[in-house]
Design a protein around this motif. Structure first.
Motif, mmCIF file in Angstrom:
data_model
loop_
_atom_site.group_PDB
_atom_site.id
_atom_site.type_symbol
_atom_site.label_atom_id
_atom_site.label_comp_id
_atom_site.label_asym_id
_atom_site.label_seq_id
_atom_site.Cartn_x
_atom_site.Cartn_y
_atom_site.Cartn_z
ATOM 1 N N ARG A 29 41.648 40.996 45.619
ATOM 2 C CA ARG A 29 42.398 41.762 44.618
ATOM 3 C C ARG A 29 43.490 40.842 44.124
ATOM 4 O O ARG A 29 43.946 39.959 44.848
ATOM 5 C CB ARG A 29 43.015 43.018 45.223
ATOM 6 N N ALA A 30 43.934 41.031 42.892
ATOM 7 C CA ALA A 30 44.929 40.141 42.286
ATOM 8 C C ALA A 30 46.167 40.925 41.877
ATOM 9 O O ALA A 30 46.071 41.967 41.238
ATOM 10 C CB ALA A 30 44.337 39.445 41.073
ATOM 11 N N LEU A 31 47.317 40.390 42.273
ATOM 12 C CA LEU A 31 48.603 40.977 41.910
ATOM 13 C C LEU A 31 49.276 40.030 40.928
ATOM 14 O O LEU A 31 49.476 38.850 41.223
ATOM 15 C CB LEU A 31 49.461 41.162 43.164
ATOM 16 N N LEU A 32 49.606 40.536 39.745
ATOM 17 C CA LEU A 32 50.214 39.725 38.697
ATOM 18 C C LEU A 32 51.460 40.427 38.188
ATOM 19 O O LEU A 32 51.368 41.499 37.609
ATOM 20 C CB LEU A 32 49.210 39.510 37.561
ATOM 21 N N GLY A 33 52.617 39.832 38.457
ATOM 22 C CA GLY A 33 53.873 40.451 38.027
ATOM 23 C C GLY A 33 54.122 41.796 38.668
ATOM 24 O O GLY A 33 54.680 42.686 38.038
ATOM 25 N N GLY A 34 53.685 41.974 39.901
ATOM 26 C CA GLY A 34 53.902 43.228 40.612
ATOM 27 C C GLY A 34 52.920 44.332 40.248
ATOM 28 O O GLY A 34 53.065 45.465 40.693
ATOM 29 N N GLU A 41 48.923 36.385 42.656
ATOM 30 C CA GLU A 41 48.767 36.467 44.111
ATOM 31 C C GLU A 41 47.412 37.103 44.413
ATOM 32 O O GLU A 41 47.079 38.142 43.864
ATOM 33 C CB GLU A 41 49.877 37.318 44.717
ATOM 34 N N LEU A 42 46.631 36.452 45.276
ATOM 35 C CA LEU A 42 45.314 36.953 45.628
ATOM 36 C C LEU A 42 45.317 37.457 47.061
ATOM 37 O O LEU A 42 45.879 36.827 47.956
ATOM 38 C CB LEU A 42 44.270 35.836 45.488
ATOM 39 N N TYR A 43 44.691 38.619 47.270
ATOM 40 C CA TYR A 43 44.621 39.240 48.593
ATOM 41 C C TYR A 43 43.160 39.530 48.920
ATOM 42 O O TYR A 43 42.455 40.192 48.151
ATOM 43 C CB TYR A 43 45.419 40.548 48.610
ATOM 44 N N ARG A 44 42.705 39.043 50.060
ATOM 45 C CA ARG A 44 41.326 39.292 50.520
ATOM 46 C C ARG A 44 41.160 40.771 50.840
ATOM 47 O O ARG A 44 42.058 41.409 51.362
ATOM 48 C CB ARG A 44 41.013 38.464 51.762
#
Length: 74
Positions: free
Chosen positions: A6-11, A68-71
């Motif tokens: 999953r990708a988090l971009l600017g919160g 930010e990438l989260y497995r």
């Protein structure tokens, strides 16, 4: 095969612009220019983070290094 992320971009959790899926495969993508390739310097070109949608396969490119990438388990 790449693991799902999953990708988090600017919160904000990023979603696919085509199908709204939140799960992607990630990989580095070279942004080659014809001039650098002609000079045999393609290895020096800039790279981007490619997020490939897990469901539809659409490729999103990010040069922004704040992603930010989260497995995740799939």
């Amino acid at each position: 095969m790449a693991k799902p992320v999953r990708a988090l971009l600017g919160g904000i959790w990023f979603r696919c612009h085509v199908c709204e899926c939140e799960i992607f495969r990630d990989r580095e993508v070279k942004l080659n220019s014809s001039g650098m390739e002609f000079l045999k310097l393609g290895w020096a070109d800039e790279s981007a983070t490619g997020l490939i949608c897990w469901d539809c396969g659409y490729v999103h490119l990010f040069v922004n290094r704040d992603i930010e990438l989260y497995r995740v388990k799939r």
